[in-house]
Scaffold this active site. Structure first.
Site, PDB file in Angstrom:
ATOM      1  N   ARG C  95      -7.647 -11.268   2.568  1.00 42.53           N
ATOM      2  CA  ARG C  95      -6.327 -11.146   1.947  1.00 42.53           C
ATOM      3  C   ARG C  95      -5.523 -12.421   2.142  1.00 42.53           C
ATOM      4  O   ARG C  95      -4.810 -12.867   1.240  1.00 42.53           O
ATOM      5  CB  ARG C  95      -5.588  -9.959   2.574  1.00 42.53           C
ATOM      6  CG  ARG C  95      -4.184  -9.795   2.010  1.00 42.53           C
ATOM      7  CD  ARG C  95      -3.473  -8.596   2.588  1.00 42.53           C
ATOM      8  NE  ARG C  95      -2.197  -8.391   1.916  1.00 42.53           N
ATOM      9  CZ  ARG C  95      -1.488  -7.280   1.994  1.00 42.53           C
ATOM     10  NH1 ARG C  95      -1.918  -6.268   2.722  1.00 42.53           N
ATOM     11  NH2 ARG C  95      -0.339  -7.160   1.360  1.00 42.53           N
ATOM     12  N   ASN C 149      -7.322  -0.773  -3.222  1.00 40.97           N
ATOM     13  CA  ASN C 149      -6.701  -1.570  -4.300  1.00 40.97           C
ATOM     14  C   ASN C 149      -7.611  -2.686  -4.790  1.00 40.97           C
ATOM     15  O   ASN C 149      -8.492  -3.104  -4.056  1.00 40.97           O
ATOM     16  CB  ASN C 149      -5.393  -2.182  -3.790  1.00 40.97           C
ATOM     17  CG  ASN C 149      -4.218  -1.283  -4.101  1.00 40.97           C
ATOM     18  OD1 ASN C 149      -4.235  -0.601  -5.104  1.00 40.97           O
ATOM     19  ND2 ASN C 149      -3.210  -1.296  -3.237  1.00 40.97           N
ATOM     20  N   CYS C 171      -2.410   6.031  -6.003  1.00 39.98           N
ATOM     21  CA  CYS C 171      -1.448   5.050  -5.547  1.00 39.98           C
ATOM     22  C   CYS C 171      -0.249   5.835  -5.034  1.00 39.98           C
ATOM     23  O   CYS C 171       0.066   6.918  -5.548  1.00 39.98           O
ATOM     24  CB  CYS C 171      -1.054   4.179  -6.737  1.00 39.98           C
ATOM     25  SG  CYS C 171       0.237   2.989  -6.362  1.00 39.98           S
ATOM     26  N   HIS C 201       0.096  -0.120 -10.820  1.00 41.06           N
ATOM     27  CA  HIS C 201       1.024  -1.220 -10.511  1.00 41.06           C
ATOM     28  C   HIS C 201       1.638  -1.837 -11.762  1.00 41.06           C
ATOM     29  O   HIS C 201       2.167  -2.952 -11.719  1.00 41.06           O
ATOM     30  CB  HIS C 201       0.347  -2.313  -9.656  1.00 41.06           C
ATOM     31  CG  HIS C 201       0.102  -1.876  -8.254  1.00 41.06           C
ATOM     32  ND1 HIS C 201      -0.255  -2.744  -7.247  1.00 41.06           N
ATOM     33  CD2 HIS C 201       0.167  -0.651  -7.681  1.00 41.06           C
ATOM     34  CE1 HIS C 201      -0.418  -2.066  -6.122  1.00 41.06           C
ATOM     35  NE2 HIS C 201      -0.166  -0.803  -6.366  1.00 41.06           N
ATOM     36  N   TYR C 258       6.295  -3.406  -8.586  1.00 38.27           N
ATOM     37  CA  TYR C 258       5.510  -4.604  -8.898  1.00 38.27           C
ATOM     38  C   TYR C 258       6.000  -5.320 -10.152  1.00 38.27           C
ATOM     39  O   TYR C 258       5.651  -6.467 -10.387  1.00 38.27           O
ATOM     40  CB  TYR C 258       4.025  -4.246  -9.031  1.00 38.27           C
ATOM     41  CG  TYR C 258       3.380  -4.011  -7.695  1.00 38.27           C
ATOM     42  CD1 TYR C 258       2.775  -5.066  -7.015  1.00 38.27           C
ATOM     43  CD2 TYR C 258       3.417  -2.766  -7.087  1.00 38.27           C
ATOM     44  CE1 TYR C 258       2.197  -4.864  -5.776  1.00 38.27           C
ATOM     45  CE2 TYR C 258       2.851  -2.553  -5.843  1.00 38.27           C
ATOM     46  CZ  TYR C 258       2.244  -3.604  -5.188  1.00 38.27           C
ATOM     47  OH  TYR C 258       1.679  -3.410  -3.956  1.00 38.27           O
TER      48      TYR C 258
END
Lengths: 453, 453, 453, 453
Positions: C95, C149, C171, C201, C258
């Site tokens: 990440r 995700n 989600c 998102h 988002y």
């Protein structure tokens, strides 16, 4: 809890006692303040009888609803919360023409699908032009629950051509199908989910259980296959011929009773011609039943829905109407199959057209659920039928002769050729009184016919 | 200038002399090096006769083309630039079954649209499996010009199911329609533009002139309306019944001759049953004509296409084939109507399915032109017919019985009901020799039938 | 009542205690027999800690569930009824690269939408290839609840590319949005209905009340407009910048957090660059939080989910997972927003692609509800984003470099130009260990880079 | 042979001499009777100069055309056969604002695609409302050849919102692309076929040769790849930055010059800001060129198009206009790329929207050809861009502020955020004189701004 005003268009219908019974049963959940019944001049005497019966039923149930009969639609609509419709333009006499004129040409005379259905749409949509104009002006927030047939085409006209959004079209068949599935599987209805896809009187469905298993094939065999204990009773209107079982297996989904007209063309035509020769077309049968019913309704001792009404056909119709009123009123998000705007759930039909599919009924109206996938056979027919419906509705709106011819040419129950056009013209002339939108066309036909005399 | 090798599948066809004549007329533009004719064992003797005639024709024209007849397809395909196909699986005997078995159930026995057409597709597509496998291996850059019927469904199978991209399906009807329009308007063909939209044997067209005027209505009246001087000759295969003129006006576009089956259902059925009773179904008529033709072809003095061939039906077929070969070879971007991939020009049909529309013919193949808009009536039928075609092609590819039932149920010329399924089974059994893909299904049917004996 | 076996992939996740708590709370409704936790070698020590805590929690609740930790996925899947997934391929180190490499080019380094999100999809989908192969073999009837995700793209891959039908992607955002709406309107959640339309998102929603009134505009003003009491807290991962209110009013539907990346491009980029310079990109922050959590989890006295977990972000995630398991198990037909197959409810997106919309959760899986209509602005973006998702998923499946470039070029958070391609190559090389599908491409990049050294 | 009356709207344009030259060259094929030039008051002096030059050119060519200049549009349109349009509402001063106001916010100030293009559409479409109203009344059969930019959106408005069917939108770029391909392949133009797919200033194309070979990849490498001899000249308006070649290879089709704005976002912005700082935005450069041109045009000795005009940009524009007039007049069915109604040839864009694709130009107008298939990358962008165009056109028609915001939010060259809305408001206020449709919105903005002063 806000109390409600109901209005019923076609108050003199023989179905009214069932509707009244349905609302009485739900009195605890749906607080009715007043209920107005409206009919036209010719139906006044029947409305009088029926409304008196309604008053006795309500009184017996110990309810204080104000029950009112009127011929003044505008007065009735004042402050309406829910409007239900069950009127028949031209009464049974018109139905008789719808059924027999096609048969005189050797064609199916069905009052919801065939040439008869197209003309019932023409007459009903014409009547709705005035109704919707009144509703926009007088009760713009009311919900319209339409169960006047052909319910799909009529709802299409109301929603997309007359521009009234708060409408739900309903039919008793899907509810009956769920009951039947419950019966043959030996499972309570609430443990099953039916998933409908299609158009009014032209839909297919699947049956799923609480374990997430698709039980459609099993129901199919038990209703129509070798496994069936006895011939399943069709809806009252339709002769009970045996479906071609292999074709149903191919489709993989359950048909509705009206599919007999499409999947047993030759057999159903032979049967209809037989009834015609015997003087027993459906309009004639219903006429007799109705006479008996009104006889009963007049009995001042009668204060409940008489048992005999069940033989009239259309069982559960009023029950579904009550269910929908309750679901909207309570925002109960109940799952029911009704006619409403597609919004993509049948991806190969126009996004905004009216379809008959499984929906959630909410305070916002009907929200369609995504439909199960269908075979090419179903797709092909649904696309054809929707074009037929659109041609019918547009002809009804505009009085356009060419669009009416398109509807006839698209309808699978009307064989194309020289006879089809003669039938179209015969029906236009026969129903002249209820088809002002076609006045110039009819005048023209009559003039040409005179020339040949 | 690169010289070409042509290959003709079904060399023994009675049409071959027309094809040879067509290429001789274009000898200056298309430099042919060699031309191979291929047939199967049963057709060998006919091919022998025809190819000898072809040699005499070529010699008389003073050309040095190598003309070769063979039963070895793979040898013939070596180095091929263009492959034309005109074979008939099962010869006229199969056609006789396609036509008469449906008639025995009182249904139209048409060899390109009805039950017969579905079975001709089943046999032809099966044969193409081997042909395309060979072509992929031996001549992967060749162009395949298919005029074996039902040309639309066969092209669909070749293009989308067998995966051969360089194919064009053709039919003589569009070219004939342009000639007819030119005649009735009194304008040279090059001054007109026809714009076709639809499927093989189910298309509509408009006629436009050089001033940008739509002359469709005028042509329609002159061909089919009150203004028509005399009944227009249909294609040879189809009885010349009068179209319902109001319906054509409603459509606003010109029909093809095969639309008589759809727009005159009752009349065409009556006519077909009449022919059947007289022992004059089309297969029988053609059989006689062919016998006479082959008699003529054997004459060693004959070195031109005999006049009598024109009575065979299918006029211009070979001419269109030659035009297309020339247009591809020269990248002439000529505008012709052929069967090719839709690519959106009929927006309501699947993007990748095969349609029959006006195209530019280029070295890249056929590029469709955007189509004129169509009425709901046309849309409804085209959507239905395409689903029918897809069901047919998929059944032909897979041998799936259910998909075959879907094709039958979708076909407007086959009334649904118990008889339809019996006919399907009869035809499967009758054509067993040419339907290996259906072998398990046929075995099953035969076994069940024995049980009942 | 059938007892269940659960399997959790990524057992060592810091979220696990929430999931355990969620199931404990539902113990009366969902009878669990055993629960297996699976992780990879690198995560083994974390899984050890977490599973021990889980055992203590279960014991404290007085339940007899068998709790098992393993590195052997195939053993764990044996007999599984529900599989939940919450693994992170490459842990937080990956990440960190997803976030910082883009930032080094001055681009948003978001781990679910931007370049980082594309690479997280690449790694996760690669891992799922093996998981789904195992599941098909070992537990073909299990339900897979994916909350790894980017959940939308991962569900798209599982459903449409790996061919696993029994999957639901989830989600926590939609559930949080309903809570927020309930709060600002002062109405219980059950009295509201949220209607979501879009992609994971990237969805919008409306809020409706039990009177059938659309309360969206009111919620919008109270959350983001002048009427808002204070800046609404975004999800933990996203800086809380003020939305351009006029744009939201134009859309007429509520955004998800988002959307700040798309509707506040310049502002969010500035903020992200600022975090980057301070050494506080999200991966770093989470790293610290996780270290503290695992410290806590090791405490042998701890037998409940610690309060501190709530600061981790992803609140309600596990709760939604539990809700879905319960709804499937009980066929409760609860209405929830999840990622599933479109089936037409967003008519302008491909019929079979995965979308995130309001659904009924049943024993059959998720059945989407027809969506509210959307503005041109929303349509335009959703069509673009879905093409981006499809390019990403197809690149992940095939390892195709060109498809990966398409994904980058379509992504609105990656400005096109020379830098974009350099970033794509940097990320491929950086994540090489987890991207075997791209091995030839990466080898090629490395070779070319060496040439320039 | 019918003689023609031409009308040119924006007669004072510096391009006019090229248009006149183009028609003089075609004098033998297109018999012109009279040619009227129309401009507005502010452009009267320029029109005077240009029309005088036109008269000298026509005289020198020995033609007897009547050449007329007027400010009375209605008089000019009387009896018109072809109307060409090349006007610029607000002259170069408006362009200067379109370019510089966005740059002041650090955004691309492009006059056809970015914020500037949206506002040019707003002004031009407003002007067309009156023009089309006049044409419907005065010359309902005339053809309108629009080359006023943004030509795609303007043609969309004329065709679908103002309801004028006989319109073709044109651009010089496709013709230039074919010339360029011919050059790099060393093949005559007539031996090549370009196949365009997309929208005005956002299309892609393929190049095919007479052997049916796709030469696109070769042209791509020679123009933009390692094989290119030197940097290819972009259209005059656009700085010539090097395309990211891998991205073009991924697309597999040739871009148009304007794609630099989308595929080199960062680089093009840097370049535009650089020009801005140097006081050399395009409006300024063009202003100077035009002053020099009008100096030349006034020379009474000049009777030909001066060479210097070629530096103005827009080469071939007038030539394409002449080609189209000729193709319509002669029904020549020439293949050209223009803006016209989609009709399905780009299947993923709305059926009736305006696109820019390869067409046959006939007496009926432009008939689109089926387009080559496109990659997901192209699809995603085209869907987004078309939504942006529709939002722009609808805002231009209605003066709706929200729809204008949608256009801004969809435009990839305008980063979303607080600055975008400020820019929108600045531009509305700056162009107030030409945007009466937005008057209430602008008044509102001005009032709010005063409050803050």
């Amino acid at each position: 809890m806000k109390s409600l005003k109901l209005v019923t268009l076609g108050g003199g219908s023989s179905y009214t006692p069932e509707l009244v019974e349905g609302m009485i049963l739900r009195a605890a959940e749906i607080p009715i303040r007043e209920w107005w019944f409206v009919d036209v001049e010719e139906g006044a005497w029947k409305q009088e009888i029926v409304v008196n019966l309604a008053r006795r039923m309500v009184a017996k149930a110990g309810l204080d609803w104000k029950i009112q009969a009127t011929l003044d639609r505008r007065q009735a609509l004042e402050g309406a919360d829910f409007v239900t419709s069950q009127f028949r333009v031209g009464q049974l006499a018109a139905r008789y023409l719808d059924e027999t004129l096609p048969l005189s040409y050797g064609m199916i005379g069905q009052e919801t699908n065939g040439a008869g259905g197209i003309f019932k749409a023409f007459r009903t949509i014409e009547a709705y032009k005035g109704i919707i104009a009144d509703m926009k002006e007088i009760c713009p927030d009311a919900w319209l629950i339409n169960f006047t047939n052909p319910a799909g085409m009529v709802t299409e006209a109301i929603r997309n051509y007359l521009g009234w959004e708060r409408v739900i079209g309903l039919c008793n068949i899907p509810v009956g199908q769920k009951k039947k599935a419950s019966e043959v599987l030996g499972l309570e209805e609430r443990k099953l989910m039916t998933r409908h896809v299609g158009l009014n009187h032209f839909h297919f469905h699947e049956v799923w259980d609480q374990e997430g298993q698709n039980r459609t094939a099993e129901v199919l065999e038990k209703l129509y296959g070798d496994a069936k204990p006895q011939l399943v009773e069709a809806v009252k209107n339709i002769t009970n011929l045996e479906f071609p079982i292999e074709l149903l297996r191919t489709i993989g989904q359950l048909p509705c009773d009206y599919h007999r007209y499409y999947f047993l063309e030759q057999e159903m035509l032979a049967d209809a011609l037989d009834q015609y020769q015997k003087g027993q077309v459906r309009a004639q049968v219903v006429q007799e039943v109705e006479e008996q019913l009104f006889e009963l309704y007049q009995d001042p001792e009668l204060a409940v829905k008489p048992k005999q009404l069940e033989q009239r056909g259309g069982a559960y119709y009023s029950d579904v109407a009550c269910q929908i009123i309750q679901a909207i009123y309570q925002d109960s998000r109940e799952e029911l199959t009704v006619s409403t705007v597609n919004r993509g759930v049948i991806p190969y039909l126009p996004e905004h057209c009216v379809v008959e599919v499984s929906c959630l009924i909410t305070a916002q109206g009907a929200i369609p659920l995504a439909c199960p996938p269908t075979k090419g056979l179903v797709k092909g027919y649904l696309k054809l039928m929707k074009e037929m419906e659109l041609a019918t509705v547009e002809a009804a709106m505009s009085g356009d002769y060419e669009r009416a011819m398109e509807a006839f040419a698209l309808n699978p129950l009307i064989p194309n050729g020289q006879a089809a056009e003669r039938l179209l013209q015969d029906l236009l002339v026969a129903h002249e009184a209820y088809l002002p939108q076609f006045a110039p066309v009819i005048a023209d036909i009559k003039e040409k016919r005179q020339q040949y005399d």
